[in-house]
Design a protein around this motif. Structure first.
Motif, short mmCIF file in Angstrom:
data_model
loop_
_atom_site.label_atom_id
_atom_site.label_comp_id
_atom_site.label_asym_id
_atom_site.label_seq_id
_atom_site.Cartn_x
_atom_site.Cartn_y
_atom_site.Cartn_z
N TRP A 1 -55.79 -7.04 -0.77
CA TRP A 1 -55.44 -7.41 0.60
C TRP A 1 -55.54 -8.92 0.81
O TRP A 1 -56.24 -9.63 0.09
N VAL A 2 -54.82 -9.39 1.83
CA VAL A 2 -54.92 -10.77 2.29
C VAL A 2 -54.72 -10.78 3.80
O VAL A 2 -53.95 -9.97 4.34
N GLY A 3 -55.44 -11.63 4.51
CA GLY A 3 -55.30 -11.74 5.96
C GLY A 3 -54.70 -13.09 6.33
O GLY A 3 -54.86 -14.08 5.61
N VAL A 4 -54.02 -13.12 7.47
CA VAL A 4 -53.39 -14.36 7.96
C VAL A 4 -53.71 -14.52 9.44
O VAL A 4 -53.47 -13.61 10.24
N SER A 5 -54.24 -15.68 9.81
CA SER A 5 -54.51 -15.99 11.21
C SER A 5 -53.62 -17.13 11.67
O SER A 5 -53.53 -18.16 10.98
N PRO A 6 -52.97 -16.99 12.83
CA PRO A 6 -52.21 -18.11 13.38
C PRO A 6 -53.15 -19.16 13.96
O PRO A 6 -54.37 -18.96 14.01
N SER A 7 -52.60 -20.25 14.43
CA SER A 7 -53.38 -21.26 15.13
C SER A 7 -53.73 -20.77 16.54
O SER A 7 -53.38 -19.65 16.92
N GLU A 8 -54.40 -21.63 17.31
CA GLU A 8 -54.80 -21.22 18.66
C GLU A 8 -53.58 -20.84 19.50
O GLU A 8 -53.60 -19.83 20.21
N ASN A 9 -52.52 -21.63 19.40
CA ASN A 9 -51.27 -21.31 20.12
C ASN A 9 -50.28 -20.73 19.12
O ASN A 9 -49.86 -21.43 18.18
N PHE A 10 -49.93 -19.48 19.31
CA PHE A 10 -48.96 -18.80 18.45
C PHE A 10 -47.70 -18.58 19.27
O PHE A 10 -47.68 -17.76 20.18
N VAL A 11 -46.65 -19.36 18.97
CA VAL A 11 -45.46 -19.37 19.80
C VAL A 11 -44.26 -18.85 19.02
O VAL A 11 -44.22 -18.94 17.79
N ASP A 12 -43.31 -18.31 19.72
CA ASP A 12 -42.07 -17.87 19.08
C ASP A 12 -41.22 -19.11 18.81
O ASP A 12 -41.03 -19.95 19.69
N GLY A 13 -40.74 -19.24 17.59
CA GLY A 13 -39.94 -20.41 17.26
C GLY A 13 -39.58 -20.47 15.79
O GLY A 13 -40.08 -19.68 14.98
N PRO A 14 -38.72 -21.42 15.42
CA PRO A 14 -38.26 -21.53 14.04
C PRO A 14 -39.34 -22.09 13.13
O PRO A 14 -40.35 -22.63 13.57
#
Length: 214
Positions: free
Chosen positions: A152-165
């Motif tokens: 397994w591997v986990g992934v965390s976004p940054s504080e602000n996770f926004v929809d975008g390219p």
């Protein structure tokens, strides 16, 4: 690779699906609403319409990777289901190396100079309406850290996770990342690219990483 994506029509899942397709991988989407998936991806994916908690090992047969991008509606106080689904997937694949399981985790479990981000978020006004989600995803990560016999591997976004390219990105491990303007943000497209880069050239095993826009 043959990649299965749970929650493929959501903010994270849809970008991961598209990035995988763009790179020539075979994608199976495991979703609650097949019509929505077909409108988004047409005939470029294989669609399995099931509640995530009804998925069986047979549904994942032949897959090299399973990405868990499952989400629950904010404010419904169902965030504990993140932990339930993680436990279900881990149970299915105990004592295996394949498929590789990818868990999309919240940014609340990341460390800041003042402690965990989730503890700071809890102090925000009206946080009781949504704080259970980052809290549950912290518990999910802590559970995964006890698992030593699943790939397994986990992934965390940054504080602000926004929809975008997607953009260029910086990758870290357990600390919240900031750019030169003290901004902690990642787009859904950037996170998808970082995940596919890790899948194509694995470097993290039974651990979590984080990513921000460069």
């Amino acid at each position: 690779m043959k990649i299965g994506i749970i929650g493929a029509t959501g903010k994270a899942g849809s970008k991961i699906t598209q990035e995988a397709l763009n790179r020539g991988h075979q994608v199976t989407v495991l979703v609650r609403n097949a019509d929505k998936a077909k409108k988004m991806f047409a005939d470029t994916v294989t669609v399995i319409e099931k509640n995530a908690f009804d998925l069986t090992k047979q549904d994942f047969a032949g897959l090299d990777v399973i990405v868990n991008a499952f989400s629950v509606p904010v404010g419904k106080h169902l965030a504990y289901r993140h932990i339930d689904l993680a436990a279900q997937l881990i149970q299915l694949f105990r004592e295996t190396d394949s498929p590789r399981l990818v868990f999309i985790l919240g940014g609340g479990s990341l460390q800041t100079k003042d402690g965990l981000l989730v503890d700071q978020l809890q102090k925000m006004p009206n946080s009781e309406g949504w704080i259970d989600t980052p809290q549950s995803q912290l518990h999910e990560l802590n559970f995964l850290r006890t698992v030593t016999n699943v790939n397994w591997v986990g992934v965390s976004p940054s504080e602000n996770f926004v929809d975008g390219p997607k953009t260029a990105y910086v990758r870290g491990s357990d600390e919240l990342l900031f750019d030169e303007n003290n901004k902690s943000e990642v787009s859904s497209g950037t996170m998808a690219a970082a995940i596919l880069d890790e899948l194509e050239k694995p470097s993290i095993h039974q651990a979590r990483f984080t990513v921000r826009n460069k």
